[in-house]
Motif scaffolding. Structure first.
Motif, mmCIF file in Angstrom:
data_model
loop_
_atom_site.group_PDB
_atom_site.id
_atom_site.type_symbol
_atom_site.label_atom_id
_atom_site.label_comp_id
_atom_site.label_asym_id
_atom_site.label_seq_id
_atom_site.Cartn_x
_atom_site.Cartn_y
_atom_site.Cartn_z
ATOM 1 N N GLU A 67 12.043 4.591 -6.901
ATOM 2 C CA GLU A 67 11.055 5.046 -7.867
ATOM 3 C C GLU A 67 9.662 5.097 -7.262
ATOM 4 O OE1 GLU A 67 9.715 1.490 -10.599
ATOM 5 O OE2 GLU A 67 11.896 1.417 -10.346
ATOM 6 N N LEU A 68 9.394 4.279 -6.237
ATOM 7 C CA LEU A 68 8.086 4.313 -5.596
ATOM 8 C C LEU A 68 7.904 5.573 -4.760
ATOM 9 C CD1 LEU A 68 7.873 0.555 -4.615
ATOM 10 C CD2 LEU A 68 6.565 1.705 -6.396
ATOM 11 N N ASP B 225 9.743 8.340 -5.718
ATOM 12 C CA ASP B 225 9.840 9.360 -6.756
ATOM 13 C C ASP B 225 8.533 9.550 -7.510
ATOM 14 O OD1 ASP B 225 12.473 9.932 -6.216
ATOM 15 O OD2 ASP B 225 13.280 8.555 -7.730
ATOM 16 N N ARG B 226 7.781 8.470 -7.654
ATOM 17 C CA ARG B 226 6.552 8.593 -8.437
ATOM 18 C C ARG B 226 5.525 9.472 -7.733
ATOM 19 N NH1 ARG B 226 4.167 4.312 -12.718
ATOM 20 N NH2 ARG B 226 3.054 5.917 -13.883
ATOM 21 N N ASN B 227 5.609 9.559 -6.416
ATOM 22 C CA ASN B 227 4.734 10.468 -5.677
ATOM 23 C C ASN B 227 5.344 11.868 -5.744
ATOM 24 O OD1 ASN B 227 3.094 11.895 -3.965
ATOM 25 N ND2 ASN B 227 3.406 10.566 -2.191
ATOM 26 N N ASP C 294 -2.715 3.737 -18.149
ATOM 27 C CA ASP C 294 -1.504 3.867 -17.333
ATOM 28 C C ASP C 294 -1.846 3.363 -15.935
ATOM 29 O OD1 ASP C 294 1.082 4.414 -16.584
ATOM 30 O OD2 ASP C 294 0.824 6.584 -16.441
ATOM 31 N N GLY D 297 0.260 2.068 -11.911
ATOM 32 C CA GLY D 297 1.504 1.955 -11.170
ATOM 33 C C GLY D 297 1.269 2.035 -9.681
ATOM 34 N N ALA E 17 2.924 3.756 -5.860
ATOM 35 C CA ALA E 17 3.728 4.830 -5.294
ATOM 36 C C ALA E 17 3.583 4.807 -3.778
ATOM 37 C CB ALA E 17 3.311 6.183 -5.852
ATOM 38 N N VAL F 251 0.482 11.709 -8.514
ATOM 39 C CA VAL F 251 1.199 11.004 -9.574
ATOM 40 C C VAL F 251 0.822 11.614 -10.920
ATOM 41 C CG1 VAL F 251 1.336 8.848 -8.274
ATOM 42 C CG2 VAL F 251 -0.607 9.245 -9.803
ATOM 43 N N GLU F 252 1.706 11.447 -11.888
ATOM 44 C CA GLU F 252 1.421 11.902 -13.242
ATOM 45 C C GLU F 252 1.050 10.706 -14.100
ATOM 46 O OE1 GLU F 252 3.243 14.723 -16.790
ATOM 47 O OE2 GLU F 252 4.590 13.936 -15.251
#
Length: 618
Positions: free
Chosen positions: A19-20, A22-24, A145, A147, A149, A161-162
């Motif tokens: 996910e790290l 994927d988040r990028n 928000d 997180g 990445a 990132v979104e």
């Protein structure tokens, strides 16, 4: 035994770390559902895990005593100083921050985190970056928000990132930081979301007018990007729209003003990355990206003008490259069109805060933003999506086929979608229909010559659009255009139709076109042409072109478009000097369109402008 257990725990955590990657979104870009053309984050994670295994597997005769590597601490909870999991040698946010593609509950955030120090990371070692977005400028309280990445050399150390779960029509501030050293932070960026589609027009933007800044054609070697800085610092623009030619693929000698381009004519992904890197070092461009979200009208998010890949692009090639053995040799790089296009699209997606495109529909990027009931912002691809052949300089037949009925600039699918979008916008009660696209829509007769690379080379397609607007009584349409390197403002009507349309009063028009000049690219009136000499040409042009109400060809610049429920206001800005970095610009002309009028208010520009020529002065 303990080491084995701890390694097992660490690798188990790694297994969930995809996910790290994927988040990028830079890894997934530019294509949705096309792993073979994008970066497979599972493979990146596997490469990372295998490297950790290789570094952690010790036999009975080995010891980790004395093996310390402070550049690579574990990120997943264990303490393995000899197991490089993420980079810890320090990072530099080389190109500040950016945001883009705002929706009502999310926006894309961008930065570039480049490792520093003498010991750069192995390809298997990711750089970890955190982000936080707040609803206040002080970055205080709990982030809306946040997180982490990863980024790596695979995507040129870019990070996209979104930010989600945001409120519609709200302003935000955001910042990135180094996961391993939270004191290393990026500059603070400001951004916003747009209104939800059902927001009453009078309540969009909190009831205040909404302003867009509109740009096109930024050629690095031609001058400094001062227009971006003026928009960022000296206007109230809240969303920046770019109508193509964000970069140029060509070389040119700008050394005398400190603007020498690096590399060669662009062909490979390394070429495009280098050029984007160089462009984004311009201080004004950096400030503009940091100030507001961008909607880049390029063939990647929404569309691309031709120079983001190569000159004079159409669906199967460009002026100097196409997919034939002979065509490839036309390019100085020897690159064929498809290879060149894919490299450009991928690099552009890495470097810009834009969303992915659909590879299963000819890289379709045309789409629509519903910004409350105030407007629909409709972005077209008038360069590459199913566009019939254009003027490639060596083919001289385009003018003779420009009226062929089935000849299309848009392709049948996009054309049908555009008509449906206009109809739906009217049906849902939106006040304004703002259409962003690359090239001048209105007919421009330039001494009995026409630019057949613009809509004048696709006249039947243009007539079908005008017919649809007239036949379906679709009002308040504003077309925004770039590409031409000059300023043009026109009422929208069928070319040379003085029966339906009156150029003096504007009666009979069905909308307005605002076409803007270049940020730096040279004027078609002559490189470095003086205002006085440009005005001589403009005087002729407004005289022979029925719909054209204002022409200006000397100054480089941009324009703003401000919308409320009753008026649209377009203000054009001129840069006095682009040979050095400065904010020396002035408002050269202002135009008003009243809702429901479908024409420029008379007297046009209040009857007076500070640059260029009006059809009717005073």
């Amino acid at each position: 035994m303990l080491l084995t257990l701890l390694v097992s725990v660490a690798l188990g955590a790694l297994a969930g770390a995809t996910e790290l990657f994927d988040r990028n979104l830079a890894y997934a870009s530019p294509f949705t559902n096309a792993i073979h053309l994008s970066h497979d984050t599972r493979s990146l994670q596997k490469r990372h895990v295998e490297f950790v295994k290789r570094q952690s597997q010790l036999d009975d005769t080995q010891s980790s005593d004395g093996l310390t590597d402070e550049h690579y601490p574990t990120f997943y909870g264990g303490d393995f100083s000899s197991s490089p999991f993420i980079y810890n040698g320090g990072i530099n946010f080389t190109h500040s921050v950016a945001s883009g593609d705002p929706l009502d509950t999310s926006v894309l955030l961008w930065t570039r985190a480049v490792p520093i120090g003498s010991q750069l990371p192995d390809q298997s070692i990711p750089v970890c970056v955190t982000f936080r977005i707040f609803n206040n400028a002080n970055l205080s309280g709990k982030p809306v928000d946040s997180g982490s990445a990863f980024t790596t050399y695979d995507v040129d150390f870019t990070l996209k990132v979104e930010a989600k779960n945001l409120k519609p029509d709200t302003h935000y501030s955001f910042q990135f930081a180094d996961c391993t050293n939270p004191k290393t932070v990026s500059p603070v960026g400001t951004t916003r979301t747009i209104s939800s589609p059902d927001t009453a027009a009078a309540k969009v933007n909190g009831g205040k007018p909404l302003t867009f800044a509109v740009f096109s054609c930024s050629r690095y070697q031609d001058g400094w990007f001062n227009a971006y800085g003026v928009a960022a610092h000296n206007t109230s623009a809240e969303i920046f729209v770019h109508l193509g030619d964000y970069i140029y693929e060509s070389l040119g000698n700008g050394a005398k003003i400190g603007r020498q381009t690096l590399g060669r004519e662009l062909a490979t992904i390394a070429d495009y990355r280098l050029r984007l890197n160089q462009y984004r070092t311009d201080v004004s461009l950096r400030d503009a990206h940091q100030k507001a979200p961008w909607i880049t009208v390029c063939d990647i998010l929404l569309r691309r003008d031709d120079h983001e890949v190569a000159d004079q692009a159409w669906k199967a090639g460009t002026a100097d490259s196409n997919d034939t053995a002979v065509g490839c040799s036309f390019s100085p790089s020897g690159a064929c069109f498809t290879d060149r296009k894919l490299a450009a699209v991928r690099a552009y997606h890495e470097w810009m805060p834009i969303r992915q495109v659909d590879p299963d529909d000819k890289l379709r990027i045309w789409r629509n933003f519903q910004i409350g009931k105030l407007l629909d912002l409709t972005m077209l691809d008038t360069r590459q999506y199913d566009r019939d052949i254009t003027d490639l300089y060596y083919n001289t037949v385009i003018n003779s086929i420009a009226d062929v009925t089935n000849r299309s600039l848009m392709g049948p699918e996009q054309e049908s979608w555009f008509y449906n979008t206009l109809d739906q916008s009217k049906e849902r009660g939106a006040i304004w229909r703002v259409v962003g696209q690359q090239i001048v829509f209105t007919q421009l007769n330039e001494s009995d010559a026409f630019d057949v690379d613009a809509w004048d080379g696709y006249r039947a397609n243009r007539n079908r659009i005008l017919d649809h607007l007239y036949d379906n009584k679709i009002s308040n349409t504003l077309i925004l255009s770039g590409d031409s390197h000059a300023n043009w403002v026109s009422d929208l009507a069928h070319p040379n139709d003085t029966t339906t349309y009156d150029p003096v009063t504007g009666n009979g028009a069905i909308g307005v076109e605002f076409a803007g000049t270049a940020v730096t690219s040279s004027s078609p009136f002559g490189s470095g042409v003086s205002p006085a000499n440009a005005d001589k040409q403009s005087q002729v042009l407004v005289g022979v072109n029925t719909d054209l109400q204002w022409s200006e060809g000397s100054y480089r610049g941009f324009f703003t478009l401000t919308l409320n429920t009753t008026h649209a206001n377009a203000t054009y800005f001129a840069m006095r000097n682009i040979s050095n970095a400065n904010l020396d610009g002035f408002a050269s002309a202002t135009f008003i369109v009243k809702a429901g009028a479908n024409k420029l208010s008379r007297p046009v520009a209040g009857g007076s402008v500070l640059a260029g020529v009006l059809k009717n002065q005073g």
